[in-house]
Write a protein that holds these residues in place. Structure first.
Motif, mmCIF file in Angstrom:
data_model
loop_
_atom_site.group_PDB
_atom_site.id
_atom_site.type_symbol
_atom_site.label_atom_id
_atom_site.label_comp_id
_atom_site.label_asym_id
_atom_site.label_seq_id
_atom_site.Cartn_x
_atom_site.Cartn_y
_atom_site.Cartn_z
ATOM 1 N N ILE A 54 4.102 -6.639 -37.095
ATOM 2 C CA ILE A 54 4.242 -6.640 -35.636
ATOM 3 C C ILE A 54 5.409 -5.743 -35.229
ATOM 4 O O ILE A 54 6.524 -5.934 -35.670
ATOM 5 N N GLU A 55 5.121 -4.762 -34.369
ATOM 6 C CA GLU A 55 6.165 -3.879 -33.837
ATOM 7 C C GLU A 55 6.602 -4.323 -32.449
ATOM 8 O O GLU A 55 7.768 -4.213 -32.104
ATOM 9 N N VAL A 56 5.644 -4.778 -31.650
ATOM 10 C CA VAL A 56 5.938 -5.234 -30.288
ATOM 11 C C VAL A 56 5.113 -6.482 -30.023
ATOM 12 O O VAL A 56 3.944 -6.555 -30.408
ATOM 13 N N ASP A 63 -2.413 -14.276 -22.224
ATOM 14 C CA ASP A 63 -2.594 -13.395 -23.376
ATOM 15 C C ASP A 63 -1.276 -13.059 -24.058
ATOM 16 O O ASP A 63 -0.229 -12.984 -23.423
ATOM 17 N N MET A 64 -1.385 -12.805 -25.360
ATOM 18 C CA MET A 64 -0.275 -12.276 -26.148
ATOM 19 C C MET A 64 -0.731 -10.905 -26.625
ATOM 20 O O MET A 64 -1.761 -10.789 -27.293
ATOM 21 N N PHE A 65 -0.014 -9.876 -26.229
ATOM 22 C CA PHE A 65 -0.335 -8.521 -26.666
ATOM 23 C C PHE A 65 0.595 -8.142 -27.810
ATOM 24 O O PHE A 65 1.801 -8.357 -27.733
ATOM 25 N N LEU A 66 0.006 -7.587 -28.857
ATOM 26 C CA LEU A 66 0.779 -7.127 -30.006
ATOM 27 C C LEU A 66 0.497 -5.657 -30.242
ATOM 28 O O LEU A 66 -0.630 -5.196 -30.055
ATOM 29 N N ILE A 67 1.511 -4.942 -30.679
ATOM 30 C CA ILE A 67 1.325 -3.620 -31.253
ATOM 31 C C ILE A 67 1.674 -3.807 -32.717
ATOM 32 O O ILE A 67 2.771 -4.268 -33.048
ATOM 33 N N VAL A 68 0.698 -3.518 -33.584
ATOM 34 C CA VAL A 68 0.861 -3.775 -35.018
ATOM 35 C C VAL A 68 0.605 -2.510 -35.827
ATOM 36 O O VAL A 68 -0.113 -1.615 -35.392
ATOM 37 N N TYR A 88 -0.337 -17.651 -29.627
ATOM 38 C CA TYR A 88 -0.028 -16.928 -30.864
ATOM 39 C C TYR A 88 1.351 -16.296 -30.751
ATOM 40 O O TYR A 88 1.634 -15.568 -29.808
ATOM 41 N N ALA A 89 2.200 -16.565 -31.702
ATOM 42 C CA ALA A 89 3.523 -15.935 -31.737
ATOM 43 C C ALA A 89 4.030 -15.927 -33.164
ATOM 44 O O ALA A 89 4.011 -16.944 -33.835
ATOM 45 N N ALA A 90 4.447 -14.774 -33.620
ATOM 46 C CA ALA A 90 4.991 -14.667 -34.971
ATOM 47 C C ALA A 90 6.342 -13.970 -34.963
ATOM 48 O O ALA A 90 7.149 -14.181 -35.841
ATOM 49 N N GLY A 91 6.583 -13.134 -33.971
ATOM 50 C CA GLY A 91 7.863 -12.445 -33.856
ATOM 51 C C GLY A 91 7.808 -11.009 -34.344
ATOM 52 O O GLY A 91 7.091 -10.679 -35.287
ATOM 53 N N VAL A 92 8.567 -10.164 -33.675
ATOM 54 C CA VAL A 92 8.648 -8.746 -34.039
ATOM 55 C C VAL A 92 9.179 -8.626 -35.465
ATOM 56 O O VAL A 92 10.106 -9.325 -35.859
#
Length: 125
Positions: A54-56, A63-68, A88-92
């Protein structure tokens, strides 16, 4: 392979949904192509996990938006955008297993950028 279509992505062999595979033009098979997938078609459950970093991470209401980054991916070049549920949350910086909904993959020619999908008469969502 045994009547199934596979894509090799990031060192993993990922089976493509059978109904989607028949929509891919024959000239795409056996050559290097570009795959596209919409953010909502990246899931937290599925068949073949792909470990991504996860970058962002951005919470936007429901919604949870991720940039991976996929394995071996370079920031700014090979990033994927994922749209997941707000819980959903995992952290940068975290590594997470995500799954591609291969029934929703898009295939493009890397040079012409044109689709390598057979166009159907019904609209796709």
């Amino acid at each position: 392979k045994n009547g199934k279509a596979f894509a090799c992505m990031w060192g993993k062999e990922i089976e493509i949904d059978r109904e989607r595979a028949v929509q891919i033009k024959k000239e795409a098979f056996g050559k290097e192509v570009v795959f596209g997938i919409r953010p909502e078609d990246i899931k937290t459950k599925g068949e073949t996990p792909i470990e991504m970093k996860i970058e962002v991470e951005e919470q936007t209401g429901a919604d949870m938006f991720l940039i991976v980054l996929p394995p071996g991916g370079k920031s700014g070049q090979e990033q994927l955008n994922a749209r997941l549920s707000s819980g959903y949350a995992a952290g940068v910086g975290a590594s997470v297993n995500l799954y591609l909904d291969t029934a929703k993959l898009h295939v493009f020619d890397p040079e012409s950028k044109k689709t390598l999908m057979e166009v159907s008469e019904k609209n796709e969502s």
